[in-house]
Design a protein around this motif. Structure first.
Motif, PDB file in Angstrom:
ATOM      1  N   UNK A 109       0.841  -1.202   0.000  1.00 36.71           N
ATOM      2  CA  UNK A 109       0.000   0.000   0.000  1.00 36.71           C
ATOM      3  C   UNK A 109       0.876   1.251   0.000  1.00 36.71           C
ATOM      4  N   UNK A 110       1.896   1.267   0.844  1.00 36.44           N
ATOM      5  CA  UNK A 110       2.794   2.417   0.916  1.00 36.44           C
ATOM      6  C   UNK A 110       3.488   2.661  -0.420  1.00 36.44           C
ATOM      7  N   UNK A 111       3.879   1.584  -1.095  1.00 40.66           N
ATOM      8  CA  UNK A 111       4.507   1.739  -2.408  1.00 40.66           C
ATOM      9  C   UNK A 111       3.509   2.272  -3.426  1.00 40.66           C
ATOM     10  N   UNK A 112       2.304   1.742  -3.397  1.00 37.41           N
ATOM     11  CA  UNK A 112       1.301   2.165  -4.372  1.00 37.41           C
ATOM     12  C   UNK A 112       0.975   3.652  -4.244  1.00 37.41           C
ATOM     13  N   UNK A 113       0.785   4.143  -3.021  1.00 41.75           N
ATOM     14  CA  UNK A 113       0.420   5.558  -2.867  1.00 41.75           C
ATOM     15  C   UNK A 113       1.598   6.484  -3.146  1.00 41.75           C
ATOM     16  N   UNK A 114       2.799   5.919  -3.309  1.00 42.78           N
ATOM     17  CA  UNK A 114       3.948   6.749  -3.698  1.00 42.78           C
ATOM     18  C   UNK A 114       3.945   7.033  -5.196  1.00 42.78           C
ATOM     19  N   UNK A 115       3.108   6.311  -5.946  1.00 40.57           N
ATOM     20  CA  UNK A 115       3.012   6.493  -7.395  1.00 40.57           C
ATOM     21  C   UNK A 115       2.123   7.690  -7.697  1.00 40.57           C
ATOM     22  N   UNK A 116       2.561   8.515  -8.611  1.00 41.51           N
ATOM     23  CA  UNK A 116       1.781   9.694  -8.984  1.00 41.51           C
ATOM     24  C   UNK A 116       0.392   9.301  -9.460  1.00 41.51           C
ATOM     25  N   UNK A 117      -0.620   9.936  -8.902  1.00 44.91           N
ATOM     26  CA  UNK A 117      -1.989   9.679  -9.313  1.00 44.91           C
ATOM     27  C   UNK A 117      -2.672   8.545  -8.568  1.00 44.91           C
ATOM     28  N   UNK A 118      -1.954   7.923  -7.644  1.00 46.12           N
ATOM     29  CA  UNK A 118      -2.535   6.822  -6.869  1.00 46.12           C
ATOM     30  C   UNK A 118      -2.747   7.277  -5.433  1.00 46.12           C
ATOM     31  N   UNK A 137      -5.345   6.763  -1.719  1.00 47.07           N
ATOM     32  CA  UNK A 137      -5.784   5.670  -0.854  1.00 47.07           C
ATOM     33  C   UNK A 137      -6.837   4.802  -1.516  1.00 47.07           C
ATOM     34  N   UNK A 138      -7.848   5.425  -2.142  1.00 46.87           N
ATOM     35  CA  UNK A 138      -8.940   4.666  -2.739  1.00 46.87           C
ATOM     36  C   UNK A 138      -8.439   3.744  -3.845  1.00 46.87           C
ATOM     37  N   UNK A 139      -7.594   4.281  -4.716  1.00 49.29           N
ATOM     38  CA  UNK A 139      -7.084   3.474  -5.829  1.00 49.29           C
ATOM     39  C   UNK A 139      -6.175   2.358  -5.314  1.00 49.29           C
ATOM     40  N   UNK A 140      -5.309   2.681  -4.357  1.00 53.90           N
ATOM     41  CA  UNK A 140      -4.397   1.673  -3.806  1.00 53.90           C
ATOM     42  C   UNK A 140      -5.176   0.523  -3.171  1.00 53.90           C
ATOM     43  N   UNK A 141      -6.230   0.855  -2.430  1.00 55.96           N
ATOM     44  CA  UNK A 141      -7.054  -0.185  -1.826  1.00 55.96           C
ATOM     45  C   UNK A 141      -7.804  -0.981  -2.886  1.00 55.96           C
ATOM     46  N   UNK A 142      -8.170  -0.319  -3.983  1.00 61.26           N
ATOM     47  CA  UNK A 142      -8.805  -1.027  -5.087  1.00 61.26           C
ATOM     48  C   UNK A 142      -7.874  -2.058  -5.701  1.00 61.26           C
ATOM     49  N   UNK A 143      -6.609  -1.678  -5.852  1.00 59.43           N
ATOM     50  CA  UNK A 143      -5.612  -2.606  -6.396  1.00 59.43           C
ATOM     51  C   UNK A 143      -5.433  -3.795  -5.454  1.00 59.43           C
ATOM     52  N   UNK A 144      -5.272  -3.512  -4.165  1.00 58.88           N
ATOM     53  CA  UNK A 144      -5.048  -4.586  -3.194  1.00 58.88           C
ATOM     54  C   UNK A 144      -6.303  -5.408  -2.947  1.00 58.88           C
ATOM     55  N   UNK A 145      -7.464  -4.851  -3.272  1.00 61.22           N
ATOM     56  CA  UNK A 145      -8.691  -5.618  -3.177  1.00 61.22           C
ATOM     57  C   UNK A 145      -8.878  -6.553  -4.351  1.00 61.22           C
ATOM     58  N   UNK A 146      -8.157  -6.276  -5.440  1.00 61.53           N
ATOM     59  CA  UNK A 146      -8.248  -7.080  -6.654  1.00 61.53           C
ATOM     60  C   UNK A 146      -7.112  -8.090  -6.763  1.00 61.53           C
ATOM     61  N   UNK A 147      -5.908  -7.661  -6.391  1.00 63.74           N
ATOM     62  CA  UNK A 147      -4.721  -8.503  -6.508  1.00 63.74           C
ATOM     63  C   UNK A 147      -4.120  -8.777  -5.135  1.00 63.74           C
ATOM     64  N   UNK A 148      -3.716  -9.990  -4.891  1.00 64.79           N
ATOM     65  CA  UNK A 148      -2.961 -10.296  -3.682  1.00 64.79           C
ATOM     66  C   UNK A 148      -1.575  -9.669  -3.821  1.00 64.79           C
ATOM     67  N   UNK A 149      -0.834  -9.492  -2.735  1.00 64.12           N
ATOM     68  CA  UNK A 149       0.536  -8.989  -2.865  1.00 64.12           C
ATOM     69  C   UNK A 149       1.365  -9.816  -3.840  1.00 64.12           C
ATOM     70  N   UNK A 150       1.182 -11.143  -3.824  1.00 64.19           N
ATOM     71  CA  UNK A 150       1.925 -11.998  -4.747  1.00 64.19           C
ATOM     72  C   UNK A 150       1.529 -11.726  -6.190  1.00 64.19           C
ATOM     73  N   UNK A 151       0.236 -11.591  -6.438  1.00 64.54           N
ATOM     74  CA  UNK A 151      -0.237 -11.311  -7.797  1.00 64.54           C
ATOM     75  C   UNK A 151       0.247  -9.943  -8.281  1.00 64.54           C
ATOM     76  N   UNK A 152       0.250  -8.970  -7.384  1.00 68.44           N
ATOM     77  CA  UNK A 152       0.694  -7.628  -7.750  1.00 68.44           C
ATOM     78  C   UNK A 152       2.178  -7.626  -8.089  1.00 68.44           C
ATOM     79  N   UNK A 153       2.980  -8.296  -7.266  1.00 69.52           N
ATOM     80  CA  UNK A 153       4.421  -8.372  -7.539  1.00 69.52           C
ATOM     81  C   UNK A 153       4.690  -9.060  -8.866  1.00 69.52           C
TER      82      UNK A 153
END
Length: 208
Positions: free
Chosen positions: A72-81, A83-99
């Motif tokens: 989550x901390x890495x995701x919100x460091x990305x421009x345009x991302x 809290x809502x978007x970061x949680x959306x990503x983590x709600x869709x992909x597991x940490x393993x899937x995201x990596x």
């Protein structure tokens, strides 16, 4: 700052849970995946917490693990991302899937998250390509053979890819970056390439 909450699930909403800690109810915002993993009200729960402080509020973001919180901390460091978007990503992909998606530059997988368009997905992949939480498990995350569609009969090739990634990691490259380099090497070399050949091509990919 609050880093962890251990208590009882009191109430669950669309994107939040109230955790009762010794009679004090903490409102915690969570991803859909985290909410789905919670026990029924009355059950014990432990959440890793990211505390977001603004001028008018203190907001608690909850996760099932420290690894998820680190992503989550890495995701919100990305421009345009946010809290809502970061949680959306983590709600869709597991940490393993995201990596794995980042390692293989799979923008389509990232853009499957709500609120993530092609441009944001491309930024996430580009900006996090060389990053991954220190606690990321190489064996659990980077099953590159499966991710690239290597057939079961090509187990030796899959093992060579895994060995090549491990070698690059041992050389000091981040796991996600190493996997990305080897995935690029696999696309350029013939099927059945040895670990040594993959390492050589992977280093060329990293030098580009």
């Amino acid at each position: 700052m609050i880093g962890r909450l251990k208590g009882i699930v009191d109430e669950v909403g669309a994107d939040w849970v109230i955790v009762d800690v010794n009679g004090v109810g903490y409102l915690v915002t969570c991803s859909r995946r985290t909410l789905d993993a919670l026990p029924e009200p009355g059950g014990a729960v432990t959440l890793s917490i990211e505390t977001k402080v603004s001028e008018d509020a203190i907001r608690l973001i909850g996760f099932t693990s420290d690894l998820e919180r680190d992503w989550f901390r890495l995701l919100v460091s990305v421009q345009g991302v946010g809290t809502r978007v970061a949680l959306g990503v983590l709600g869709t992909l597991t940490p393993a899937d995201l990596a794995r998606a980042i390692a293989l530059e799979d923008k389509k997988a990232v853009s499957a998250a709500p609120g993530v368009g092609p441009k944001v997905a491309a930024r996430i992949v580009a900006e996090l390509k060389d990053k991954a939480p220190a606690s990321t498990d190489l064996n659990a995350v980077l099953d590159v053979g499966a991710a690239l569609g290597v057939a079961d009969g090509a187990a030796a090739h899959s093992a060579a890819m895994r060995d090549a990634i491990s070698a690059l990691v041992n050389l000091g490259y981040p796991q996600v970056q190493a996997a990305s380099a080897i995935s690029g090497a696999v696309k350029k070399l013939e099927s059945g390439a040895s670990a040594e050949q993959l390492i050589r091509q992977g280093l060329k990919e990293l030098a580009r």
